[in-house]
Motif scaffolding. Structure first.
Motif, PDB file in Angstrom:
ATOM      1  N   PHE A 116    -102.295 -72.913 -47.693  1.00 32.96           N
ATOM      2  CA  PHE A 116    -102.784 -72.215 -48.912  1.00 32.96           C
ATOM      3  C   PHE A 116    -101.880 -71.251 -49.304  1.00 32.96           C
ATOM      4  N   VAL A 117    -101.629 -71.161 -50.285  1.00 37.04           N
ATOM      5  CA  VAL A 117    -100.682 -69.904 -50.944  1.00 37.04           C
ATOM      6  C   VAL A 117    -101.567 -69.058 -51.848  1.00 37.04           C
ATOM      7  N   THR A 118    -101.674 -67.820 -51.362  1.00 38.52           N
ATOM      8  CA  THR A 118    -102.590 -66.949 -51.917  1.00 38.52           C
ATOM      9  C   THR A 118    -102.014 -65.571 -52.333  1.00 38.52           C
ATOM     10  N   ILE A 119    -102.689 -64.814 -53.328  1.00 42.28           N
ATOM     11  CA  ILE A 119    -101.982 -63.549 -54.065  1.00 42.28           C
ATOM     12  C   ILE A 119    -102.981 -62.568 -53.362  1.00 42.28           C
ATOM     13  N   ASP A 120    -102.481 -61.428 -52.745  1.00 41.64           N
ATOM     14  CA  ASP A 120    -102.996 -60.348 -52.284  1.00 41.64           C
ATOM     15  C   ASP A 120    -103.354 -59.400 -53.462  1.00 41.64           C
TER      16      ASP A 120
END
Length: 161
Positions: free
Chosen positions: A91-95
């Protein structure tokens, strides 16, 4: 279905999961969009959905959503390293606490998936609902599937024919 049970299905071998959309099965109901907007913003609003269902070029419907790329260009473009890839899940996520809203990820993404989050000066994109995507739960046509990356590649290969 949760990320924990999905990974357990593969006998201890962590397998990254992806969402695959079959346009031949999609009815264009856009329930995936309403589920997404409700999960993320507690309102039913197509404009707030982090996935989009659009009319396809040859009729039918196409779902536009984050592919959680193996080598995400959005992550490489982020000047503050606000975008991370979980190697265990893929999973690629944005903080949201690190994002500065520069839009570099939007320009770097081949399909321009990250979008400015309404009311805030940061970007947002699909985070796979933490491993239990709501869009899949509401798809009565079963056009959206949550499968291993390898299975996803096979399905997409068949769809391209």
């Amino acid at each position: 279905m949760t990320a924990d049970t999905d990974i357990a299905e593969y006998a201890g071998n962590p397998v990254t999961r992806v969402i695959v959309h079959d346009p031949d099965l999609c009815t264009g109901c856009r329930q995936c969009m309403t589920a997404c907007s409700f999960k993320n913003y507690q309102t039913y609003n197509y404009d707030l959905s982090l996935c989009k269902v659009i009319n396809g070029p040859n009729g039918g419907f196409v779902r536009v959503y984050c592919q959680h790329c193996e080598d995400p260009m959005c992550m490489a473009a982020c000047p503050v390293e606000a975008i991370k890839k979980d190697e265990a899940t893929g999973f690629v996520t944005i903080d949201k606490m690190l994002c500065i809203g520069c839009k570099a990820c939007m320009w770097a993404c081949p399909t321009s998936i990250p979008q400015m989050q309404r009311g805030l000066k940061i970007t947002a994109k699909c985070d796979m609902c933490g491993g239990d995507p709501d869009c899949i739960k509401v798809c009565s046509a079963r056009a959206i599937k949550f499968v291993s990356r390898e299975e996803g590649k096979k399905i997409v290969g068949r769809l391209k024919r």
